[in-house]
Motif scaffolding. Structure first.
Motif, mmCIF file in Angstrom:
data_model
loop_
_atom_site.group_PDB
_atom_site.id
_atom_site.type_symbol
_atom_site.label_atom_id
_atom_site.label_comp_id
_atom_site.label_asym_id
_atom_site.label_seq_id
_atom_site.Cartn_x
_atom_site.Cartn_y
_atom_site.Cartn_z
ATOM 1 N N PRO A 4 0.782 -1.276 -0.106
ATOM 2 C CA PRO A 4 0.015 0.026 0.072
ATOM 3 C C PRO A 4 0.785 1.243 -0.070
ATOM 4 O O PRO A 4 2.028 1.355 0.749
ATOM 5 C CB PRO A 4 -0.952 -0.001 1.309
ATOM 6 N N SER A 5 0.411 2.280 -0.727
ATOM 7 C CA SER A 5 1.054 3.699 -0.965
ATOM 8 C C SER A 5 0.918 4.391 0.495
ATOM 9 O O SER A 5 0.183 3.818 1.349
ATOM 10 C CB SER A 5 0.635 4.536 -2.053
ATOM 11 N N ALA A 6 1.739 5.271 0.856
ATOM 12 C CA ALA A 6 1.959 6.252 2.193
ATOM 13 C C ALA A 6 0.300 6.830 2.042
ATOM 14 O O ALA A 6 -0.102 6.920 3.295
ATOM 15 C CB ALA A 6 2.878 7.113 2.029
ATOM 16 N N SER A 7 -0.021 7.277 1.016
ATOM 17 C CA SER A 7 -1.420 8.027 1.127
ATOM 18 C C SER A 7 -2.548 7.017 1.471
ATOM 19 O O SER A 7 -3.535 7.234 2.573
ATOM 20 C CB SER A 7 -1.796 8.401 -0.242
ATOM 21 N N GLU A 8 -2.644 5.763 1.151
ATOM 22 C CA GLU A 8 -3.578 4.593 1.530
ATOM 23 C C GLU A 8 -3.409 4.580 2.958
ATOM 24 O O GLU A 8 -4.492 4.426 3.570
ATOM 25 C CB GLU A 8 -3.416 3.363 0.389
ATOM 26 N N ILE A 9 -2.211 4.273 3.348
ATOM 27 C CA ILE A 9 -1.943 4.067 5.001
ATOM 28 C C ILE A 9 -2.661 5.266 5.659
ATOM 29 O O ILE A 9 -3.156 4.940 6.714
ATOM 30 C CB ILE A 9 -0.457 3.767 5.230
ATOM 31 N N ASP A 10 -2.345 6.481 5.200
ATOM 32 C CA ASP A 10 -2.899 7.588 5.922
ATOM 33 C C ASP A 10 -4.600 7.721 5.771
ATOM 34 O O ASP A 10 -4.896 8.531 6.318
ATOM 35 C CB ASP A 10 -2.106 8.942 5.266
ATOM 36 N N GLY A 11 -4.940 6.947 4.619
ATOM 37 C CA GLY A 11 -6.110 7.342 4.559
ATOM 38 C C GLY A 11 -6.769 8.459 3.496
ATOM 39 O O GLY A 11 -7.487 9.023 3.597
ATOM 40 N N VAL A 12 -5.608 8.844 2.949
ATOM 41 C CA VAL A 12 -5.708 10.337 2.018
ATOM 42 C C VAL A 12 -5.912 9.933 0.527
ATOM 43 O O VAL A 12 -4.826 9.232 0.146
ATOM 44 C CB VAL A 12 -4.625 11.205 2.292
ATOM 45 N N ALA A 13 -6.542 10.419 -0.118
ATOM 46 C CA ALA A 13 -6.937 10.232 -1.771
ATOM 47 C C ALA A 13 -6.290 11.550 -2.326
ATOM 48 O O ALA A 13 -5.607 11.055 -3.264
ATOM 49 C CB ALA A 13 -8.388 10.171 -2.056
ATOM 50 N N ALA A 14 -6.267 12.505 -1.652
ATOM 51 C CA ALA A 14 -5.544 13.647 -2.305
ATOM 52 C C ALA A 14 -5.159 14.525 -1.124
ATOM 53 O O ALA A 14 -6.016 14.819 -0.145
ATOM 54 C CB ALA A 14 -6.543 14.433 -3.287
ATOM 55 N N ILE A 72 -4.707 20.360 3.497
ATOM 56 C CA ILE A 72 -6.115 20.069 3.097
ATOM 57 C C ILE A 72 -6.029 18.829 2.481
ATOM 58 O O ILE A 72 -5.405 18.595 1.338
ATOM 59 C CB ILE A 72 -6.753 21.123 2.228
ATOM 60 N N GLU A 73 -6.744 17.731 3.000
ATOM 61 C CA GLU A 73 -6.683 16.564 2.454
ATOM 62 C C GLU A 73 -8.098 15.764 2.155
ATOM 63 O O GLU A 73 -9.209 16.213 2.961
ATOM 64 C CB GLU A 73 -6.295 15.489 3.270
ATOM 65 N N LYS A 74 -8.427 15.044 0.966
ATOM 66 C CA LYS A 74 -9.587 14.513 0.886
ATOM 67 C C LYS A 74 -9.248 13.055 1.474
ATOM 68 O O LYS A 74 -8.283 12.477 0.608
ATOM 69 C CB LYS A 74 -9.952 14.527 -0.510
ATOM 70 N N THR A 75 -10.000 12.470 2.150
ATOM 71 C CA THR A 75 -9.976 11.136 2.804
ATOM 72 C C THR A 75 -10.242 10.214 1.812
ATOM 73 O O THR A 75 -11.024 10.430 0.609
ATOM 74 C CB THR A 75 -10.487 11.091 4.111
ATOM 75 N N THR A 76 -9.847 9.028 1.882
ATOM 76 C CA THR A 76 -10.297 7.832 0.985
ATOM 77 C C THR A 76 -11.941 7.574 1.506
ATOM 78 O O THR A 76 -12.382 6.867 0.434
ATOM 79 C CB THR A 76 -9.472 6.430 1.338
ATOM 80 N N GLY A 77 -12.402 8.040 2.501
ATOM 81 C CA GLY A 77 -13.640 7.932 2.805
ATOM 82 C C GLY A 77 -14.445 9.026 2.114
ATOM 83 O O GLY A 77 -15.770 9.046 2.324
ATOM 84 N N GLY A 78 -13.929 10.005 1.479
ATOM 85 C CA GLY A 78 -14.673 11.085 0.904
ATOM 86 C C GLY A 78 -14.736 12.232 1.674
ATOM 87 O O GLY A 78 -15.540 13.311 1.327
ATOM 88 N N THR A 79 -14.235 12.443 2.882
ATOM 89 C CA THR A 79 -14.566 13.638 3.764
ATOM 90 C C THR A 79 -13.160 14.421 3.493
ATOM 91 O O THR A 79 -12.344 13.966 3.065
ATOM 92 C CB THR A 79 -14.363 13.421 5.171
ATOM 93 N N ILE A 80 -13.477 15.811 3.813
ATOM 94 C CA ILE A 80 -12.269 16.695 3.924
ATOM 95 C C ILE A 80 -11.863 16.771 5.150
ATOM 96 O O ILE A 80 -12.515 17.151 6.213
ATOM 97 C CB ILE A 80 -12.715 18.072 3.404
ATOM 98 N N ARG A 81 -10.517 17.030 5.355
ATOM 99 C CA ARG A 81 -9.708 16.909 6.551
ATOM 100 C C ARG A 81 -8.741 18.223 6.419
ATOM 101 O O ARG A 81 -8.048 18.303 5.541
ATOM 102 C CB ARG A 81 -9.111 15.733 7.160
ATOM 103 N N VAL A 82 -8.475 19.201 7.502
ATOM 104 C CA VAL A 82 -7.665 19.970 7.547
ATOM 105 C C VAL A 82 -6.503 19.810 8.614
ATOM 106 O O VAL A 82 -6.846 19.759 9.740
ATOM 107 C CB VAL A 82 -8.292 21.502 7.629
ATOM 108 N N ARG A 83 -5.259 19.961 8.369
ATOM 109 C CA ARG A 83 -4.289 19.587 9.228
ATOM 110 C C ARG A 83 -3.330 20.747 9.338
ATOM 111 O O ARG A 83 -2.886 21.328 8.160
ATOM 112 C CB ARG A 83 -3.569 18.372 9.409
ATOM 113 N N ALA A 84 -2.721 21.157 10.660
ATOM 114 C CA ALA A 84 -1.947 22.298 10.669
ATOM 115 C C ALA A 84 -0.785 21.664 11.767
ATOM 116 O O ALA A 84 -1.154 21.189 12.674
ATOM 117 C CB ALA A 84 -2.384 23.457 11.339
#
Length: 118
Positions: A4-14, A72-84
């Protein structure tokens, strides 16, 4: 089986982001204690018996003053997440919590307005 890619492990699609870097100031490790201030004042007024060489400015790599990275991340579940998170930190970097609070507060306000406008 595929790794699995790092994004998939993170649960991040974009993911998109920016870095806000704090500018260098003449503070930080240049702060003086009360006793150092008194000694300097005494020296300036001619009452000091010791002479100190004036500090010389070192030329070289600029110090890291810290910053905030906003993702700003779009999760693999389709939600938006903002991290600082903090970035550009050096060994002598002083954490500028008030600056971080202002950035995060304004970011929350902007994200709320963006979500409501959708």
């Amino acid at each position: 089986s595929r790794k699995p890619s790092a994004s998939e492990i993170d649960g991040v699609a974009a993911r998109q982001g920016i870095r806000i870097l704090f500018q260098s100031t003449n503070t930080g490790d240049r702060y003086k204690s009360a006793s150092e201030e008194k000694a300097d004042e005494k020296e300036r007024s001619g009452g000091g018996t010791t002479t100190r060489a004036s500090p010389t400015k070192l030329v070289g790599k600029p110090s890291k003053e810290g910053g905030v990275e906003v993702l700003i991340e779009k999760t693999t579940g389709g939600t938006i997440r903002v991290r600082a998170r903090r970035c550009n930190m050096g060994d002598k970097t002083i954490v500028k919590e008030m600056s971080e609070e202002v950035i995060v507060k304004n970011l929350k306000r902007a994200v709320t307005a963006w979500v409501e406008a959708r």
